[in-house]
Design a protein around this motif. Structure first.
Motif, PDB file in Angstrom:
ATOM      1  N   THR A  10      64.722  26.628  63.533  1.00  0.00           N
ATOM      2  CA  THR A  10      64.457  28.044  63.751  1.00  0.00           C
ATOM      3  C   THR A  10      65.645  28.825  63.212  1.00  0.00           C
ATOM      4  O   THR A  10      66.791  28.488  63.506  1.00  0.00           O
ATOM      5  CB  THR A  10      64.266  28.333  65.256  1.00  0.00           C
ATOM      6  OG1 THR A  10      63.152  27.573  65.716  1.00  0.00           O
ATOM      7  CG2 THR A  10      64.019  29.804  65.512  1.00  0.00           C
ATOM      8  N   VAL A  11      65.373  29.853  62.412  1.00  0.00           N
ATOM      9  CA  VAL A  11      66.427  30.662  61.802  1.00  0.00           C
ATOM     10  C   VAL A  11      66.547  31.975  62.570  1.00  0.00           C
ATOM     11  O   VAL A  11      65.551  32.642  62.824  1.00  0.00           O
ATOM     12  CB  VAL A  11      66.124  30.955  60.319  1.00  0.00           C
ATOM     13  CG1 VAL A  11      67.232  31.789  59.699  1.00  0.00           C
ATOM     14  CG2 VAL A  11      65.917  29.663  59.548  1.00  0.00           C
ATOM     15  N   ILE A  12      67.780  32.326  62.913  1.00  0.00           N
ATOM     16  CA  ILE A  12      68.045  33.550  63.649  1.00  0.00           C
ATOM     17  C   ILE A  12      68.907  34.465  62.784  1.00  0.00           C
ATOM     18  O   ILE A  12      69.970  34.057  62.309  1.00  0.00           O
ATOM     19  CB  ILE A  12      68.765  33.251  64.979  1.00  0.00           C
ATOM     20  CG1 ILE A  12      67.921  32.285  65.827  1.00  0.00           C
ATOM     21  CG2 ILE A  12      69.054  34.545  65.736  1.00  0.00           C
ATOM     22  CD1 ILE A  12      68.608  31.830  67.099  1.00  0.00           C
ATOM     23  N   VAL A  17      77.374  35.545  61.461  1.00  0.00           N
ATOM     24  CA  VAL A  17      76.842  34.185  61.453  1.00  0.00           C
ATOM     25  C   VAL A  17      77.703  33.225  62.273  1.00  0.00           C
ATOM     26  O   VAL A  17      77.197  32.478  63.105  1.00  0.00           O
ATOM     27  CB  VAL A  17      76.686  33.681  59.999  1.00  0.00           C
ATOM     28  CG1 VAL A  17      76.387  32.197  59.948  1.00  0.00           C
ATOM     29  CG2 VAL A  17      75.591  34.458  59.289  1.00  0.00           C
ATOM     30  N   ARG A  18      79.003  33.226  62.036  1.00  0.00           N
ATOM     31  CA  ARG A  18      79.867  32.258  62.723  1.00  0.00           C
ATOM     32  C   ARG A  18      79.873  32.495  64.232  1.00  0.00           C
ATOM     33  O   ARG A  18      79.777  31.555  65.014  1.00  0.00           O
ATOM     34  CB  ARG A  18      81.287  32.307  62.172  1.00  0.00           C
ATOM     35  CG  ARG A  18      82.247  31.321  62.813  1.00  0.00           C
ATOM     36  CD  ARG A  18      81.885  29.864  62.584  1.00  0.00           C
ATOM     37  NE  ARG A  18      82.009  29.527  61.172  1.00  0.00           N
ATOM     38  CZ  ARG A  18      81.586  28.397  60.646  1.00  0.00           C
ATOM     39  NH1 ARG A  18      81.024  27.470  61.393  1.00  0.00           N
ATOM     40  NH2 ARG A  18      81.701  28.168  59.361  1.00  0.00           N
ATOM     41  N   TRP A  49      75.232  31.470  56.054  1.00  0.00           N
ATOM     42  CA  TRP A  49      74.153  30.582  56.491  1.00  0.00           C
ATOM     43  C   TRP A  49      74.795  29.362  57.137  1.00  0.00           C
ATOM     44  O   TRP A  49      75.618  28.684  56.510  1.00  0.00           O
ATOM     45  CB  TRP A  49      73.317  30.156  55.289  1.00  0.00           C
ATOM     46  CG  TRP A  49      72.219  29.200  55.633  1.00  0.00           C
ATOM     47  CD1 TRP A  49      72.302  27.841  55.609  1.00  0.00           C
ATOM     48  CD2 TRP A  49      70.886  29.511  56.026  1.00  0.00           C
ATOM     49  NE1 TRP A  49      71.105  27.291  55.981  1.00  0.00           N
ATOM     50  CE2 TRP A  49      70.206  28.296  56.231  1.00  0.00           C
ATOM     51  CE3 TRP A  49      70.207  30.711  56.235  1.00  0.00           C
ATOM     52  CZ2 TRP A  49      68.887  28.237  56.639  1.00  0.00           C
ATOM     53  CZ3 TRP A  49      68.889  30.645  56.632  1.00  0.00           C
ATOM     54  CH2 TRP A  49      68.232  29.436  56.828  1.00  0.00           C
ATOM     55  N   LEU A  50      74.459  29.087  58.375  1.00  0.00           N
ATOM     56  CA  LEU A  50      74.992  27.922  59.083  1.00  0.00           C
ATOM     57  C   LEU A  50      73.856  27.214  59.809  1.00  0.00           C
ATOM     58  O   LEU A  50      72.893  27.869  60.241  1.00  0.00           O
ATOM     59  CB  LEU A  50      76.058  28.330  60.101  1.00  0.00           C
ATOM     60  CG  LEU A  50      77.348  28.926  59.543  1.00  0.00           C
ATOM     61  CD1 LEU A  50      78.212  29.467  60.666  1.00  0.00           C
ATOM     62  CD2 LEU A  50      78.103  27.893  58.716  1.00  0.00           C
ATOM     63  N   VAL A  51      74.001  25.904  59.973  1.00  0.00           N
ATOM     64  CA  VAL A  51      72.988  25.103  60.650  1.00  0.00           C
ATOM     65  C   VAL A  51      73.645  24.312  61.774  1.00  0.00           C
ATOM     66  O   VAL A  51      74.719  23.736  61.589  1.00  0.00           O
ATOM     67  CB  VAL A  51      72.294  24.135  59.662  1.00  0.00           C
ATOM     68  CG1 VAL A  51      71.300  23.235  60.390  1.00  0.00           C
ATOM     69  CG2 VAL A  51      71.594  24.914  58.551  1.00  0.00           C
ATOM     70  N   PHE A  63      71.397  30.025  61.173  1.00  0.00           N
ATOM     71  CA  PHE A  63      71.806  31.420  61.329  1.00  0.00           C
ATOM     72  C   PHE A  63      71.973  32.029  59.950  1.00  0.00           C
ATOM     73  O   PHE A  63      72.628  31.452  59.085  1.00  0.00           O
ATOM     74  CB  PHE A  63      73.104  31.498  62.140  1.00  0.00           C
ATOM     75  CG  PHE A  63      72.955  30.813  63.464  1.00  0.00           C
ATOM     76  CD1 PHE A  63      72.468  31.499  64.551  1.00  0.00           C
ATOM     77  CD2 PHE A  63      73.222  29.454  63.593  1.00  0.00           C
ATOM     78  CE1 PHE A  63      72.266  30.847  65.759  1.00  0.00           C
ATOM     79  CE2 PHE A  63      73.040  28.803  64.795  1.00  0.00           C
ATOM     80  CZ  PHE A  63      72.553  29.499  65.881  1.00  0.00           C
ATOM     81  N   GLN A  64      71.380  33.206  59.770  1.00  0.00           N
ATOM     82  CA  GLN A  64      71.351  33.864  58.480  1.00  0.00           C
ATOM     83  C   GLN A  64      71.996  35.242  58.586  1.00  0.00           C
ATOM     84  O   GLN A  64      71.638  36.030  59.460  1.00  0.00           O
ATOM     85  CB  GLN A  64      69.887  33.997  58.037  1.00  0.00           C
ATOM     86  CG  GLN A  64      69.674  34.795  56.788  1.00  0.00           C
ATOM     87  CD  GLN A  64      68.213  34.777  56.409  1.00  0.00           C
ATOM     88  OE1 GLN A  64      67.797  33.948  55.626  1.00  0.00           O
ATOM     89  NE2 GLN A  64      67.425  35.692  56.973  1.00  0.00           N
ATOM     90  N   GLN A  65      72.910  35.522  57.687  1.00  0.00           N
ATOM     91  CA  GLN A  65      73.608  36.810  57.662  1.00  0.00           C
ATOM     92  C   GLN A  65      72.658  37.910  57.192  1.00  0.00           C
ATOM     93  O   GLN A  65      71.960  37.747  56.198  1.00  0.00           O
ATOM     94  CB  GLN A  65      74.812  36.735  56.717  1.00  0.00           C
ATOM     95  CG  GLN A  65      75.658  37.991  56.676  1.00  0.00           C
ATOM     96  CD  GLN A  65      76.523  38.150  57.906  1.00  0.00           C
ATOM     97  OE1 GLN A  65      76.903  37.163  58.536  1.00  0.00           O
ATOM     98  NE2 GLN A  65      76.855  39.370  58.238  1.00  0.00           N
TER      99      GLN A  65
END
Length: 137
Positions: A10-12, A17-18, A49-51, A63-65
């Protein structure tokens, strides 16, 4: 046999992002995907972008900026939730402990419905204003 798409994660969306990834990493006991760890001390973090993955390496959240993010006005419907995460705990005592943990990480309480015996719950907002529920289940 029919083939179905498999849910990857799921992308938020978030404006940081961090910070949001770190919030959920600590809250849910996840870890960063290899290569997504925080930079060494003193190095600027330009992640957009982090997973986060679980102990088995399965992707759980990404997580998407975004440049701008309107916080939900829930429970008013001017700006709806659009999505939220549900998290369960084993007992009312654990529910209270996890609410306190979430708030210590920066979450904001939106709704306290901890009294009903059939499904006590809290609705909180993460650092970007996305609601999430913690309930006994």
């Amino acid at each position: 046999m029919a083939e179905y798409p498999q849910l990857l994660h799921t992308v938020i969306d978030t404006t940081d992002v961090r910070a949001l990834a770190e919030f959920y990493r600590q809250l849910l006991g996840l870890r960063y995907r290899q290569g997504d760890e925080p930079p060494a001390d003193g190095v600027a973090d330009d992640a957009d972008w982090l997973v986060l993955v679980d102990a088995n390496g399965a992707r759980r959240l990404a997580f998407q900026q975004v440049e701008r993010l309107e916080r939900t006005t829930w429970p008013k419907h001017d700006i709806p939730m659009q999505m939220h995460l549900d998290c369960t705990v084993s007992s009312v005592e654990e529910l209270q402990r996890q609410r306190e943990r979430a708030e210590s990480l920066g979450a904001q309480l939106l709704l306290d419905r901890s009294d009903p015996a059939d499904e006590p719950l809290y609705v909180l907002a993460d650092l970007s204003g996305h609601p999430f529920c913690i309930f006994v289940g």
